[in-house]
Design a protein around this motif. Sequence first.
Motif, PDB file in Angstrom:
ATOM      1  N   LYS A 171      33.074  65.610  18.173  1.00  0.00           N
ATOM      2  CA  LYS A 171      31.619  65.598  17.997  1.00  0.00           C
ATOM      3  C   LYS A 171      30.906  66.077  19.260  1.00  0.00           C
ATOM      4  N   GLY A 172      31.698  66.553  20.224  1.00  0.00           N
ATOM      5  CA  GLY A 172      31.115  67.066  21.456  1.00  0.00           C
ATOM      6  C   GLY A 172      30.558  65.993  22.361  1.00  0.00           C
ATOM      7  N   LYS A 173      31.088  64.782  22.248  1.00  0.00           N
ATOM      8  CA  LYS A 173      30.583  63.675  23.054  1.00  0.00           C
ATOM      9  C   LYS A 173      31.718  63.014  23.832  1.00  0.00           C
ATOM     10  N   ASP A 174      31.364  62.479  24.993  1.00  0.00           N
ATOM     11  CA  ASP A 174      32.318  61.664  25.743  1.00  0.00           C
ATOM     12  C   ASP A 174      32.267  60.233  25.222  1.00  0.00           C
ATOM     13  N   LEU A 175      33.399  59.552  25.322  1.00  0.00           N
ATOM     14  CA  LEU A 175      33.439  58.134  24.972  1.00  0.00           C
ATOM     15  C   LEU A 175      32.943  57.334  26.173  1.00  0.00           C
ATOM     16  N   ARG A 176      31.952  56.500  25.959  1.00  0.00           N
ATOM     17  CA  ARG A 176      31.422  55.676  27.046  1.00  0.00           C
ATOM     18  C   ARG A 176      32.031  54.276  26.979  1.00  0.00           C
ATOM     19  N   VAL A 177      32.616  53.876  28.085  1.00  0.00           N
ATOM     20  CA  VAL A 177      33.328  52.600  28.134  1.00  0.00           C
ATOM     21  C   VAL A 177      32.723  51.718  29.220  1.00  0.00           C
ATOM     22  N   ALA A 178      32.471  50.459  28.874  1.00  0.00           N
ATOM     23  CA  ALA A 178      32.024  49.470  29.860  1.00  0.00           C
ATOM     24  C   ALA A 178      33.215  48.591  30.222  1.00  0.00           C
ATOM     25  N   CYS A 179      33.602  48.612  31.487  1.00  0.00           N
ATOM     26  CA  CYS A 179      34.722  47.795  31.965  1.00  0.00           C
ATOM     27  C   CYS A 179      34.172  46.634  32.789  1.00  0.00           C
ATOM     28  N   ILE A 180      34.443  45.426  32.337  1.00  0.00           N
ATOM     29  CA  ILE A 180      33.997  44.232  33.059  1.00  0.00           C
ATOM     30  C   ILE A 180      35.203  43.682  33.806  1.00  0.00           C
ATOM     31  N   LEU A 181      35.133  43.704  35.119  1.00  0.00           N
ATOM     32  CA  LEU A 181      36.295  43.406  35.951  1.00  0.00           C
ATOM     33  C   LEU A 181      36.109  42.120  36.746  1.00  0.00           C
ATOM     34  N   GLU A 182      37.205  41.414  36.905  1.00  0.00           N
ATOM     35  CA  GLU A 182      37.193  40.223  37.758  1.00  0.00           C
ATOM     36  C   GLU A 182      37.368  40.610  39.220  1.00  0.00           C
ATOM     37  N   ARG A 183      38.207  41.624  39.467  1.00  0.00           N
ATOM     38  CA  ARG A 183      38.511  42.041  40.839  1.00  0.00           C
ATOM     39  C   ARG A 183      38.450  43.556  40.947  1.00  0.00           C
ATOM     40  N   GLU A 184      38.189  44.032  42.141  1.00  0.00           N
ATOM     41  CA  GLU A 184      38.143  45.476  42.379  1.00  0.00           C
ATOM     42  C   GLU A 184      39.485  46.125  42.061  1.00  0.00           C
ATOM     43  N   SER A 185      40.561  45.390  42.313  1.00  0.00           N
ATOM     44  CA  SER A 185      41.900  45.943  42.071  1.00  0.00           C
ATOM     45  C   SER A 185      42.150  46.212  40.593  1.00  0.00           C
ATOM     46  N   ASP A 186      41.330  45.603  39.714  1.00  0.00           N
ATOM     47  CA  ASP A 186      41.503  45.832  38.278  1.00  0.00           C
ATOM     48  C   ASP A 186      41.160  47.263  37.878  1.00  0.00           C
ATOM     49  N   LYS A 187      40.484  47.985  38.763  1.00  0.00           N
ATOM     50  CA  LYS A 187      40.192  49.387  38.461  1.00  0.00           C
ATOM     51  C   LYS A 187      41.483  50.188  38.329  1.00  0.00           C
ATOM     52  N   ASP A 188      42.507  49.775  39.063  1.00  0.00           N
ATOM     53  CA  ASP A 188      43.808  50.446  38.940  1.00  0.00           C
ATOM     54  C   ASP A 188      44.372  50.263  37.535  1.00  0.00           C
ATOM     55  N   LEU A 189      44.129  49.074  36.967  1.00  0.00           N
ATOM     56  CA  LEU A 189      44.575  48.803  35.602  1.00  0.00           C
ATOM     57  C   LEU A 189      43.867  49.735  34.623  1.00  0.00           C
ATOM     58  N   MET A 190      42.586  49.966  34.858  1.00  0.00           N
ATOM     59  CA  MET A 190      41.833  50.863  33.985  1.00  0.00           C
ATOM     60  C   MET A 190      42.373  52.292  34.051  1.00  0.00           C
ATOM     61  N   ASN A 191      42.860  52.685  35.218  1.00  0.00           N
ATOM     62  CA  ASN A 191      43.422  54.032  35.362  1.00  0.00           C
ATOM     63  C   ASN A 191      44.681  54.205  34.521  1.00  0.00           C
ATOM     64  N   ILE A 192      45.384  53.087  34.276  1.00  0.00           N
ATOM     65  CA  ILE A 192      46.572  53.141  33.419  1.00  0.00           C
ATOM     66  C   ILE A 192      46.157  53.351  31.968  1.00  0.00           C
ATOM     67  N   ILE A 193      45.085  52.685  31.584  1.00  0.00           N
ATOM     68  CA  ILE A 193      44.672  52.669  30.182  1.00  0.00           C
ATOM     69  C   ILE A 193      43.837  53.888  29.801  1.00  0.00           C
ATOM     70  N   LEU A 194      42.900  54.264  30.669  1.00  0.00           N
ATOM     71  CA  LEU A 194      41.913  55.277  30.302  1.00  0.00           C
ATOM     72  C   LEU A 194      42.343  56.678  30.730  1.00  0.00           C
ATOM     73  N   PRO A 195      42.254  57.648  29.827  1.00  0.00           N
ATOM     74  CA  PRO A 195      42.530  59.040  30.208  1.00  0.00           C
ATOM     75  C   PRO A 195      41.491  59.523  31.222  1.00  0.00           C
ATOM     76  N   LYS A 196      41.825  60.578  31.942  1.00  0.00           N
ATOM     77  CA  LYS A 196      40.915  61.068  32.972  1.00  0.00           C
ATOM     78  C   LYS A 196      39.820  61.960  32.400  1.00  0.00           C
ATOM     79  N   LYS A 197      40.049  62.492  31.190  1.00  0.00           N
ATOM     80  CA  LYS A 197      39.059  63.376  30.583  1.00  0.00           C
ATOM     81  C   LYS A 197      38.526  62.756  29.294  1.00  0.00           C
ATOM     82  N   GLY A 198      37.275  63.074  29.004  1.00  0.00           N
ATOM     83  CA  GLY A 198      36.680  62.629  27.751  1.00  0.00           C
ATOM     84  C   GLY A 198      36.148  61.212  27.775  1.00  0.00           C
ATOM     85  N   VAL A 199      36.118  60.604  28.965  1.00  0.00           N
ATOM     86  CA  VAL A 199      35.668  59.217  29.065  1.00  0.00           C
ATOM     87  C   VAL A 199      34.690  59.069  30.228  1.00  0.00           C
TER      88      VAL A 199
END
Length: 388
Positions: free
Chosen positions: A299-327
């Motif tokens: 549909k020509g749109k990026d998927l917008r995701v809200a990540c609610i994190l307990e710790r800054e280090s959880d961003k690494d976890l998001m990198n495992i789950i979320l693709p680098k493109k289209g998000v």
Amino acid sequence: MEDPRGTIVQVDVSVNGIPIAIKIASSGYNVAFATTNDYVASQLKEYRPSLHRVPKSIFTKLFLEGRLTVTTDLESALALSKTILVTTHALGNEEEINMVINLFKQIAPHITPNSLLIYSGLTPPGTMEEIISVLDKYSRLNIGKDINVTLITPLDAQTETCIVCSPNFEAANIVKKFISAFVPSSAVRLHNTFREAEVANLLLIARRAIIKALSSYALLMFKQVDVNLKDALCLSECKAATAIEDDPLSEMVINYLVSEEGRLPRRLTLMRNIVRMRRMLLETIAARLKQEIKSASRKGKDLRVACILERESDKDLMNIILPKKGVRVHFYNIDEVESKVNAGIERVIPFGVNLIILAARSQSISEQTVRKLEEEAKFINLGYILSI
């Protein structure tokens, strides 16, 4: 022996005891939080929603009314009450166990006669016997007569059963009455031998960890094949797990049980599968997200995701789950979200978000905030929260 309706001296050398102190003080007791750790004392005074788990107004009121105090002077604190609650866990490596034993050595000389000592911590079997030996040696009081010792299931453990263990029936019932402010009386089990209670507490925590891992994974799989989870859960009388968590309490128990597997039933080795289950869960989430992203990209749109994190280090976890493109990812800290919920803000997460991912331990986020996020999830495209 007194009913602990007056001041309770809670002794802990870690921040893990802070939410327990807040819970007890909020239930009508006066709590003197005693610690030998200056850092822990400072953390108790500095409000953080994810640590204190109550609105700031309640936290402030507890201090202003004197219902909650903090001190690093153990001797003075122990003179305040005949009810002592120790909440530091004696589970882990030898150093951590010795730390707790030494804590009881520090406490023992200052305990007054006719006191009730409640230990709400996890212990390897046999530790309570060592603690009683220490109290007998360093307190110069008669254990069982001048000091009544009781072991209970940790008050920060979300188990369906709470064990109260004491050789003294009267002490056990007094403690049962005390914890009824936090645990339904029907969930309390009385016992009189410490070794069995120590093992039972470990199994309670381990069982909770196993059930959470399996049920979260299963529910996610069922969701993908369009099962009505609400009806399925109602039919089975099961409850949906809210998180696959790196809960320190569960992790502590699992590490201990795995290291001691030769002495415990073989079925406990099933807990080794938890790490593998977590990895499979993340892979499943990632696969699901790729499908959603592919659909959005058509549909020509990026998927917008809200990540609610307990710790800054959880961003690494998001990198495992979320693709680098289209998000497009928006990160939020739990404390920030909790503050918005407590302030009554109508929209905690921007309306344009397609998906909410909650990466937090269940004990680090209030039920009120989870309910608010669930409400907001109804208005977004995917309509549900993935809890990791």
